[in-house]
Design an enzyme around this catalytic site. Structure first.
Site, short mmCIF file in Angstrom:
data_model
loop_
_atom_site.label_atom_id
_atom_site.label_comp_id
_atom_site.label_asym_id
_atom_site.label_seq_id
_atom_site.Cartn_x
_atom_site.Cartn_y
_atom_site.Cartn_z
N ARG A 143 -17.27 36.77 -5.17
CA ARG A 143 -16.52 35.77 -5.94
C ARG A 143 -15.73 36.48 -7.05
NH1 ARG A 143 -20.37 31.34 -8.52
NH2 ARG A 143 -20.13 30.38 -6.47
N LYS A 196 -15.87 22.85 -18.42
CA LYS A 196 -17.13 22.31 -18.94
C LYS A 196 -17.25 22.65 -20.44
CE LYS A 196 -20.01 20.40 -17.15
NZ LYS A 196 -20.20 18.95 -16.88
N THR A 227 -23.61 22.83 -18.73
CA THR A 227 -24.14 23.98 -18.00
C THR A 227 -24.29 25.20 -18.90
OG1 THR A 227 -23.54 25.58 -16.28
CG2 THR A 227 -21.73 24.40 -17.29
N ASP A 228 -25.18 26.10 -18.51
CA ASP A 228 -25.31 27.36 -19.25
C ASP A 228 -24.10 28.27 -19.05
OD1 ASP A 228 -25.82 28.10 -16.61
OD2 ASP A 228 -27.74 29.06 -17.01
N GLU A 229 -23.27 27.95 -18.05
CA GLU A 229 -22.13 28.83 -17.77
C GLU A 229 -21.10 28.84 -18.89
OE1 GLU A 229 -20.40 28.59 -13.93
OE2 GLU A 229 -22.29 28.16 -12.96
N TYR A 238 -13.98 26.39 -13.65
CA TYR A 238 -15.08 25.41 -13.78
C TYR A 238 -15.74 25.49 -15.15
CZ TYR A 238 -19.87 23.67 -13.61
OH TYR A 238 -21.05 23.04 -13.92
N THR A 284 -16.16 11.50 -4.35
CA THR A 284 -15.35 12.63 -3.91
C THR A 284 -16.10 13.29 -2.74
OG1 THR A 284 -16.48 14.29 -5.25
CG2 THR A 284 -14.68 13.06 -6.32
P1 NAD Z 1 -22.09 17.36 -7.73
O1 NAD Z 1 -20.80 18.03 -7.41
O2 NAD Z 1 -23.20 17.40 -6.72
O3 NAD Z 1 -21.83 15.82 -8.05
C1 NAD Z 1 -20.75 15.40 -8.82
C2 NAD Z 1 -20.61 13.88 -8.64
O4 NAD Z 1 -19.53 13.44 -9.51
C3 NAD Z 1 -20.23 13.45 -7.22
O5 NAD Z 1 -21.01 12.35 -6.83
C4 NAD Z 1 -18.76 13.08 -7.33
O6 NAD Z 1 -18.37 12.09 -6.39
C5 NAD Z 1 -18.67 12.59 -8.76
N1 NAD Z 1 -17.33 12.71 -9.33
C6 NAD Z 1 -16.51 13.80 -9.31
N2 NAD Z 1 -15.34 13.52 -9.91
C7 NAD Z 1 -15.42 12.23 -10.34
C8 NAD Z 1 -14.54 11.39 -11.05
N3 NAD Z 1 -13.33 11.79 -11.43
N4 NAD Z 1 -14.96 10.13 -11.35
C9 NAD Z 1 -16.19 9.71 -10.97
N5 NAD Z 1 -17.06 10.46 -10.28
C10 NAD Z 1 -16.68 11.72 -9.97
O7 NAD Z 1 -22.55 17.98 -9.11
P2 NAD Z 1 -24.02 18.30 -9.67
O8 NAD Z 1 -24.44 19.62 -9.21
O9 NAD Z 1 -24.88 17.11 -9.43
O10 NAD Z 1 -23.70 18.42 -11.23
C11 NAD Z 1 -23.80 17.28 -12.08
C12 NAD Z 1 -23.54 17.70 -13.50
O11 NAD Z 1 -24.48 18.68 -13.90
C13 NAD Z 1 -22.16 18.35 -13.72
O12 NAD Z 1 -21.67 17.89 -14.96
C14 NAD Z 1 -22.46 19.84 -13.75
O13 NAD Z 1 -21.50 20.51 -14.52
C15 NAD Z 1 -23.81 19.83 -14.39
N6 NAD Z 1 -24.69 20.98 -14.08
C16 NAD Z 1 -24.95 21.32 -12.79
C17 NAD Z 1 -25.84 22.35 -12.52
C18 NAD Z 1 -26.20 22.74 -11.10
O14 NAD Z 1 -26.93 23.71 -10.91
N7 NAD Z 1 -25.74 22.02 -10.10
C19 NAD Z 1 -26.42 23.07 -13.58
C20 NAD Z 1 -26.11 22.70 -14.90
C21 NAD Z 1 -25.25 21.65 -15.13
O1 TDX Z 2 -22.76 31.61 -0.15
C1 TDX Z 2 -23.02 31.98 -1.30
N1 TDX Z 2 -23.50 33.24 -1.51
C2 TDX Z 2 -23.81 33.72 -2.75
O2 TDX Z 2 -24.25 34.87 -2.88
C3 TDX Z 2 -22.83 31.11 -2.45
C4 TDX Z 2 -22.29 29.72 -2.26
C5 TDX Z 2 -23.17 31.61 -3.70
N2 TDX Z 2 -23.63 32.86 -3.85
C6 TDX Z 2 -24.03 33.34 -5.19
C7 TDX Z 2 -23.05 33.08 -6.31
C8 TDX Z 2 -23.98 32.90 -7.50
O3 TDX Z 2 -24.31 34.14 -8.07
O4 TDX Z 2 -25.20 32.59 -5.53
C9 TDX Z 2 -25.23 32.26 -6.92
C10 TDX Z 2 -25.28 30.75 -7.08
O5 TDX Z 2 -24.03 30.24 -6.64
P1 TDX Z 2 -23.67 28.66 -6.74
O6 TDX Z 2 -24.69 27.87 -6.00
O7 TDX Z 2 -22.23 28.51 -6.36
O8 TDX Z 2 -23.92 28.36 -8.28
P2 TDX Z 2 -23.29 28.94 -9.64
O9 TDX Z 2 -21.91 29.44 -9.43
O10 TDX Z 2 -24.31 29.84 -10.27
O11 TDX Z 2 -23.16 27.55 -10.48
C11 TDX Z 2 -24.21 26.55 -10.39
O12 TDX Z 2 -25.02 26.59 -11.53
C12 TDX Z 2 -24.42 26.19 -12.73
C13 TDX Z 2 -23.61 25.16 -10.21
O13 TDX Z 2 -22.78 25.15 -9.07
C14 TDX Z 2 -22.84 24.75 -11.44
O14 TDX Z 2 -22.39 23.41 -11.30
C15 TDX Z 2 -23.74 24.86 -12.62
O15 TDX Z 2 -23.01 24.60 -13.78
#
Ligand code: NAD
Ligand code: TDX
Length: 345
Positions: free
Chosen positions: A270, A151, A120-122, A147, A36
């Site tokens: 947001r 989850k 996620t902790d969310e 979101y 994606t």
């Molecule tokens: P990301 O958005 O960077 O990556 C998601 C990946 O999933 C992408 O490579 C995308 O192409 C693939 N994808 C999306 N839809 C798909 C589908 N239908 N079939 C196959 N592939 C698909 O996400 P991330 O930040 O790496 O998060 C990974 C996991 O960790 C998620 O489950 C998210 O909820 C969880 N998570 C993320 C964070 C964070 O801070 N980013 C924290 C806690 C948990």
């Molecule tokens: O431009 C910005 N300015 C800003 O103040 C953006 C993009 C975010 N923010 C704030 C919103 C949040 O309080 O920063 C914080 C972090 O934002 P994000 O990076 O969008 O993360 P969050 O919404 O906390 O969620 C992330 O952590 C939990 C991941 O995107 C999720 O996938 C994960 O589950």
């Protein structure tokens, strides 16, 4: 061990694959990723010849069945992962996070394959700034956004498949990750790449919102501890005691990049913005003996800044479209009054 890694071209999944190739050379890895907007094979540079990469959707039941049939473990990272996108258009979140997880669960049930679910902790909602409690495994679910609600729903599917069908699954709920290969839509990479582009960083509301930051490699070492030593049916919370408010993060990034610490814009907040996340990872530490390696947020941030400076070819293709989408919904606003809640309604 043959592992199927879903979402292995995304931020955390690609770091998991890179980490696994480096630390467990005997592991056989298949990545299933739909590529994606959030996924790119460039995140697997250097390891593509060591793995099998399958481009496809986790909701494609026939494809998923054929892949799951040949592996020992499924580690499920794939998701729609960005809160702001889920507010603009929730449908892909329902489809991928719920229907996709359902599809995987049915396949691991049929083939008796071990399953680890990344969450996620969310799912727990948010905390007051002065709440002495942190999230733990028994905290009730109370998600805020499309979101986090999808989850949460996917976690509940996993629990039901364990109890009703005996699926050998574990779940982990982790706090906010940072590190290399994170999409520029997310908070930290967005600000770093804005500054590289000469654009002022964008802070939502007053920036009092707190996130509990963990380095992506610490998340992934915890995932391996759970795969190898976790109790089936259990949930483990992953966190590294990294609580920092957004205003402090933005100032730290500006400082590390040689800019005045007040050279940022406040933008539209947001909707439903969660105030604070905080993880108590006692179970993971005491039961599985896991400890984070990245304990100094400032130096982790500095290394992350270096990565984005050194890898502009990785993020440049996604930057303009990301900022154009933000520009359509966010305006620069006056600094919220000091002492405000950080949320604008
Ligand atoms: P990301 O958005 O960077 O990556 C998601 C990946 O999933 C992408 O490579 C995308 O192409 C693939 N994808 C999306 N839809 C798909 C589908 N239908 N079939 C196959 N592939 C698909 O996400 P991330 O930040 O790496 O998060 C990974 C996991 O960790 C998620 O489950 C998210 O909820 C969880 N998570 C993320 C964070 C964070 O801070 N980013 C924290 C806690 C948990
Ligand atoms: O431009 C910005 N300015 C800003 O103040 C953006 C993009 C975010 N923010 C704030 C919103 C949040 O309080 O920063 C914080 C972090 O934002 P994000 O990076 O969008 O993360 P969050 O919404 O906390 O969620 C992330 O952590 C939990 C991941 O995107 C999720 O996938 C994960 O589950």
């Amino acid at each position: 061990m043959h592992i199927l890694v879903t979402g292995g071209a995304g931020f955390i999944g690609s770091n998991f694959v890179q980490h696994t190739v480096a630390t467990r050379p005997e592991a056989k890895i298949t990545v299933l990723d739909a590529l994606t907007y959030a996924g790119t094979k460039a995140s697997l540079d250097g390891v593509l010849d060591r793995i099998r990469f399958v481009e496809g959707d986790i909701a494609d039941a026939a494809l998923v069945d054929s892949l799951v049939a040949g592996v020992d473990v499924v580690v499920h990272f794939a998701a729609e992962s960005h809160n702001d996108n889920s507010l603009a258009n929730p449908w892909p979140f329902v489809q991928t996070n719920l229907v996709g997880t359902f599809t995987l669960l049915e396949a691991v049930r049929r083939h008796g394959v071990r399953y680890h679910h990344i969450s996620t902790d969310e799912v727990y909602g948010d905390l007051e700034l002065d709440d002495p409690q942190r999230f733990c495994e028994s905290t009730p679910y109370n998600p805020s956004s499309p979101y986090s609600s999808t989850k949460a729903g996917s976690d509940l599917l996993v629990r039901a498949w364990v109890r009703s069908f005996g699926v050998a699954a574990t779940i982990s709920n982790c706090s906010n990750n940072y590190g290399p290969r994170q999409h520029v839509e997310k908070f930290i990479p967005r600000q770093i790449t804005n500054i590289i582009d000469g654009v002022r960083p964008k802070l939502y509301g007053a920036g009092l919102n707190v996130r509990d930051w963990i380095h992506v490699d610490d998340h992934n070492s915890a995932v391996w501890a759970i795969i190898e030593r976790g109790r089936i049916g259990e949930t483990y919370l992953i966190g590294a005691d990294g609580e920092v408010d957004n205003l402090t993060v933005i100032r730290e990034i500006l400082d590390l990049m040689g800019q005045p610490v007040d050279a940022f814009d406040h933008v539209t907040d947001r909707a439903g913005h969660d105030l604070r996340y905080a993880i108590d990872s006692t179970r993971l530490r005491t039961e599985l003996g896991w400890e984070p390696q990245y304990r100094d947020f400032r130096s982790g941030l500095a290394a992350t800044i270096d990565w984005y400076r050194d890898n502009e070819s990785w993020w440049r293709p996604m930057k303009a479209a990301t900022e154009a989408a933000y520009a359509a919904t966010q305006q620069v606003v006056a600094a919220p009054v000091a002492g405000g809640s950080g949320e604008e309604h």
